[in-house]
Design an enzyme around this catalytic site. Structure first.
Site, PDB file in Angstrom:
ATOM      1  N   HIS A  14      -4.466  -0.507 -15.396  1.00  0.00           N
ATOM      2  CA  HIS A  14      -3.949   0.049 -14.127  1.00  0.00           C
ATOM      3  C   HIS A  14      -2.438  -0.107 -14.107  1.00  0.00           C
ATOM      4  CE1 HIS A  14      -4.504   0.245  -9.449  1.00  0.00           C
ATOM      5  NE2 HIS A  14      -3.339   0.768  -9.818  1.00  0.00           N
ATOM      6  N   GLU A 197      -8.052  -0.303  -1.591  1.00  0.00           N
ATOM      7  CA  GLU A 197      -6.790  -1.056  -1.677  1.00  0.00           C
ATOM      8  C   GLU A 197      -6.361  -1.338  -0.232  1.00  0.00           C
ATOM      9  OE1 GLU A 197      -3.429   1.202  -3.146  1.00  0.00           O
ATOM     10  OE2 GLU A 197      -2.213  -0.592  -3.514  1.00  0.00           O
TER      11      GLU A 197
END
Ligand code: ADE
Ligand code: ZN
Length: 337
Positions: A14, A197
């Site tokens: 990521h 998130e």
């Protein structure tokens, strides 16, 4: 433990290449391309990196990308990141790029992808770092723009393994991109997406059910939903967690309250990643240190982040075996010494 972490083989899953633009390179590219930037020094740039949430970061991050114009700029950006990988013992990395950030400014898709790809090839040959490239759609833009971007990616399927989804999560649920992800899957791309998130845990469920995602980027809000937790553990859905990013964007108030180690101990397939290291104050090793400092762990537990990342990667089974053995050997050698 610092020495153990430094030498541990690492796999990054990521990482936004635009988020590796260090202020020094920003200035160099601004001068080279005669682009005005609203800062007088690198210190001023760093001082501006005070974020209170995801959007406050994204506003400054998209502005920073304006200095990237030519293929060589994308090459230089990617090469600088690969040198950081080498220093951190990152042996494999799967990199995001945001084509729309550039094509919307008149930079050609090919310029972006060719510059990044050339550096990745160079990294493979001269640094021994393997890599894969994932193209992200910006979720604050509409699905039509994502479809147009997917069309531009079609001739580059030899360079791009997957598509992802990033930018402002709140107000832009996975459902908005259902059709374009179906089209990408049909075309043979793997899919991932940022979810959970800042947004609710339901975005994680939707990402799995509607977007066919094989990994969830971030996903830390999964703890809010016990049923989802069971599913993530049962199906071993990988979460690409970014601890320093989560602190900087106030997803967690402090590292001590971050749930990554609890998730690891509950057998969720969590991994450690750096997201946008130039903006969040740390690359891979720094992220490992920050987690371990706040949550004392054994060497076996720390190495589990690497084993999880190898399993969660888009590498072949043969390559996964090779990296697993490399890490097993490292652990054994360290224990013996
Ligand atoms: N783009 C770059 N970094 C991001 C993040 N952490 N979340 C969403 N979009 C992003
Ligand atoms: Zn991200």
């Amino acid at each position: 433990m610092n020495q153990f972490i430094a030498g541990l083989p690492k796999v990054e899953l990521h990482l936004h290449i635009e988020g590796t633009l260090e202020p020094e390179l920003m200035f160099e590219l601004a001068a080279r391309n005669q682009i005005a930037i609203p800062f007088n020094s690198t210190e001023e740039v760093r001082a501006a990196y005070q974020f209170h949430n995801l959007q406050s970061f994204l506003d400054i991050y998209y502005q920073g990308a304006n200095v990237l114009i030519h293929e060589q700029d994308f090459y230089d950006l990617t090469w600088a990141y690969l040198l950081r990988c080498k220093a951190d013992n990152v042996v494999h990395t799967e990199i995001f790029f945001d084509p729309q950030t550039h094509t919307d400014r008149g930079v050609a898709f090919d310029t972006v992808v060719n510059g990044i790809h050339r550096a990745l090839e160079q990294g493979r040959e001269t640094l021994g770092i393997s890599s894969l490239l994932i193209m992200c759609f910006l979720r604050h833009l509409d699905q039509a723009s994502a479809f147009a971007t997917l069309e531009q990616a079609m001739p580059h399927q030899d360079k791009i393994v997957g598509v992802g989804l990033d930018s402002s999560e709140l107000g832009n649920p996975p459902e908005k991109f259902k059709d374009v992800f179906q089209r990408a899957l049909q075309a043979g791309f793997l899919t991932v997406a940022h979810a959970g998130e800042e947004g609710p845990s339901d975005n994680i469920t939707q990402t799995l059910d509607l977007l066919g995602a094989t990994r969830i980027d971030h996903g830390v809000r999964c703890s809010d939903d016990p049923e989802l937790m069971k599913r993530l553990i049962l199906e071993q859905v990988p979460l690409t967690v970014c601890p320093l990013s989560n602190l900087k964007l106030n997803v967690f108030e402090e590292m001590e309250s971050h749930n990554i180690v609890e998730l690891l101990r509950n057998k969720v397939c969590v991994t450690i990643n750096s997201d946008d290291p130039a903006y969040f104050g740390g690359y891979m090793t720094d992220n490992f240190h920050a987690v371990v400092q706040a949550h004392p762990m054994s060497r076996e537990e720390i190495a589990r982040f690497t084993f999880n990342a190898i399993q969660a990667s888009f590498l072949s089974e043969v390559e996964k075996q090779r990296l697993t053995q490399l890490t097993v050997n490292y652990l054994a050698c360290f224990e013996a010494s």
